[in-house]
Design a protein around this motif. Structure first.
Motif, PDB file in Angstrom:
ATOM      1  N   GLN A  23       0.825  -1.216   0.000  1.00  0.00           N
ATOM      2  CA  GLN A  23       0.000   0.000   0.000  1.00  0.00           C
ATOM      3  C   GLN A  23       0.855   1.259   0.000  1.00  0.00           C
ATOM      4  N   ALA A  24       2.114   1.145   0.386  1.00  0.00           N
ATOM      5  CA  ALA A  24       3.010   2.317   0.431  1.00  0.00           C
ATOM      6  C   ALA A  24       4.233   2.097  -0.468  1.00  0.00           C
ATOM      7  N   LEU A  25       4.097   1.256  -1.483  1.00  0.00           N
ATOM      8  CA  LEU A  25       5.219   0.946  -2.387  1.00  0.00           C
ATOM      9  C   LEU A  25       6.470   0.571  -1.586  1.00  0.00           C
ATOM     10  N   ALA A  63      10.045   2.569  -2.390  1.00  0.00           N
ATOM     11  CA  ALA A  63       9.968   3.946  -2.896  1.00  0.00           C
ATOM     12  C   ALA A  63      10.552   4.947  -1.913  1.00  0.00           C
ATOM     13  N   ILE A  67       7.706   8.795   3.926  1.00  0.00           N
ATOM     14  CA  ILE A  67       7.591  10.258   4.026  1.00  0.00           C
ATOM     15  C   ILE A  67       6.534  10.631   5.074  1.00  0.00           C
ATOM     16  N   LYS A  68       5.500   9.787   5.163  1.00  0.00           N
ATOM     17  CA  LYS A  68       4.423  10.110   6.133  1.00  0.00           C
ATOM     18  C   LYS A  68       4.931   9.954   7.568  1.00  0.00           C
ATOM     19  N   MET A  70       8.053  10.523   8.451  1.00  0.00           N
ATOM     20  CA  MET A  70       9.066  11.563   8.715  1.00  0.00           C
ATOM     21  C   MET A  70       8.475  12.972   8.756  1.00  0.00           C
ATOM     22  N   PHE A  83      17.251   9.023  14.351  1.00  0.00           N
ATOM     23  CA  PHE A  83      16.299   8.361  13.464  1.00  0.00           C
ATOM     24  C   PHE A  83      16.981   7.394  12.503  1.00  0.00           C
ATOM     25  N   GLY A 108      15.704   6.040   0.204  1.00  0.00           N
ATOM     26  CA  GLY A 108      16.159   4.966   1.086  1.00  0.00           C
ATOM     27  C   GLY A 108      16.074   3.592   0.421  1.00  0.00           C
ATOM     28  N   GLU A 111      19.178   3.330  -1.520  1.00  0.00           N
ATOM     29  CA  GLU A 111      20.262   3.192  -0.535  1.00  0.00           C
ATOM     30  C   GLU A 111      20.304   1.785   0.051  1.00  0.00           C
ATOM     31  N   GLU A 131      15.357  12.751  -2.866  1.00  0.00           N
ATOM     32  CA  GLU A 131      15.074  13.465  -1.609  1.00  0.00           C
ATOM     33  C   GLU A 131      15.113  14.981  -1.774  1.00  0.00           C
ATOM     34  N   LEU A 134      12.092  16.878  -1.805  1.00  0.00           N
ATOM     35  CA  LEU A 134      11.386  17.026  -0.525  1.00  0.00           C
ATOM     36  C   LEU A 134      12.138  18.010   0.373  1.00  0.00           C
ATOM     37  N   GLY A 139      20.037  10.024   3.194  1.00  0.00           N
ATOM     38  CA  GLY A 139      20.385   9.948   4.618  1.00  0.00           C
ATOM     39  C   GLY A 139      20.783   8.560   5.074  1.00  0.00           C
ATOM     40  N   MET A 140      20.761   7.600   4.139  1.00  0.00           N
ATOM     41  CA  MET A 140      21.164   6.227   4.503  1.00  0.00           C
ATOM     42  C   MET A 140      22.311   5.768   3.613  1.00  0.00           C
ATOM     43  N   MET A 164      15.496   9.919 -12.152  1.00  0.00           N
ATOM     44  CA  MET A 164      15.633   8.464 -12.003  1.00  0.00           C
ATOM     45  C   MET A 164      16.492   7.923 -13.135  1.00  0.00           C
TER      46      MET A 164
END
Ligand code: CO8
Length: 257
Positions: A23-25, A63, A67-68, A70, A83, A108, A111, A131, A134, A139-140, A164
């Motif tokens: 549901q969140a890829l 994906a 994001i939700k 963070m 985190f 991520g 990454e 990123e 956004l 960050g990873m 991409m």
């Protein structure tokens, strides 16, 4: 152990870990990270398992970080709570593992794929570090691993524009070991994993360790480290078996000793 965000199967000596938040890829949240760390630790500790595959769905390897999760975090939450602290445990896995990437491997997700020992990509794979769109950054490890894998020019372009990269370009750039038709990705990844799993385990572990040392040390130190590990393998029963099997024209049978 039972997991909620990943599926873990064993296929002979191969462990397949599948990210499972369709549901969140397959966005990576704290629960996914916790479960991934546990699954990789369990794989490393299981003497019957010799190689792992990390994969996602056909549409998305992952994906990105969630994001939700963070979105509302403050600097104090992120920095104070450190985190995503602990994901290095995935890269500390001593046995070999392969990322099998279909669809999106972004942020991520890219990454995480780059933490693998190598990546096999479906021809529908798309890699990116978006990123910047956004108003944040990788960050990873993306700024470091992507740059080491494909060089500054392309890594900088991808981190600054968020564009991409398709599978063919990713293979040409050195990010992925091999591109296969998307429909054959799981079968091809399993074949590769079975090939690795069929090797003498101490030699496989040593090969992984010495290639990784190339990213952490000077050439002279790396070559010395390689030679010492090579020498050390002559203390293993499997070296005796491997060389005897060659001379006797038969396949080797490994004890892992
Ligand atoms: N986080 C949370 N939810 C996501 C994410 C994500 N990264 N990606 C997709 N989803 C959700 C969508 O919100 C959507 O949910 P809903 O149906 O509830 O709205 C569902 O997945 C399907 O997504 P889309 O409808 O957007 O699917 P599309 O096929 O239209 O688009 C894309 C696919 C292009 C992949 C698009 O979803 C997208 O751009 N996703 C975000 C990609 C992104 O920006 N990734 C980077 C995230 S930041 C990051 O990874 C930082 C890593 C470093 C962390 C370090 C910690 C120390």
């Amino acid at each position: 152990m039972s997991y909620e965000t990943i599926l873990v199967e064993t296929i002979g000596a191969v462990t397949r870990i599948t990210l499972n938040r369709p549901q969140a890829l397959n966005a990576l949240n704290s629960a996914v990270l916790r479960e991934l760390i546990a699954a990789f630790r369990a794989f490393d500790a299981d003497a019957t398992q010799r190689c792992a595959i990390l994969t996602g769905s056909e549409k998305a390897f992952a994906a990105g970080a969630d994001i939700k999760e963070m979105q509302g975090q403050s600097f104090a939450d992120m920095y104070g709570g450190n985190f995503f602290y602990g994901y290095e445990a995935v890269t500390a896995t001593r046995k070999p593992w392969i990322a099998a990437v279909s669809g999106f491997a972004l942020g991520g997700g890219c990454e995480l794929a780059m933490m693998a020992d190598f990546i096999i990509a479906g021809d529908n794979a798309k890699f990116g570090q978006p990123e910047i769109k956004l108003a944040v950054t990788p960050g990873m490890g993306g700024s470091q691993r992507l740059t080491r894998a494909i060089g500054k020019a392309k890594a900088m372009e991808m981190c600054l524009t968020g564009r991409m990269m398709g599978a063919v370009e990713a293979e040409a750039a050195g990010l992925v070991a091999r591109v296969v038709p998307a429909a054959e990705l799981q079968a091809e990844a399993l074949k590769s994993a079975e090939a690795v799993a069929a090797m003498a385990p101490l030699a496989a572990m040593a090969a992984k360790e010495m290639v990784n040392a190339a990213f952490e040390t000077t050439l002279a130190q790396g070559i010395n480290f390689e030679r010492r590990l090579f020498h050390g393998l002559f203390g293993s029963a499997d070296q005796k078996e491997g060389m005897a099997a060659f001379v006797e024209k038969r396949p080797g049978v490994w004890s892992g000793q």
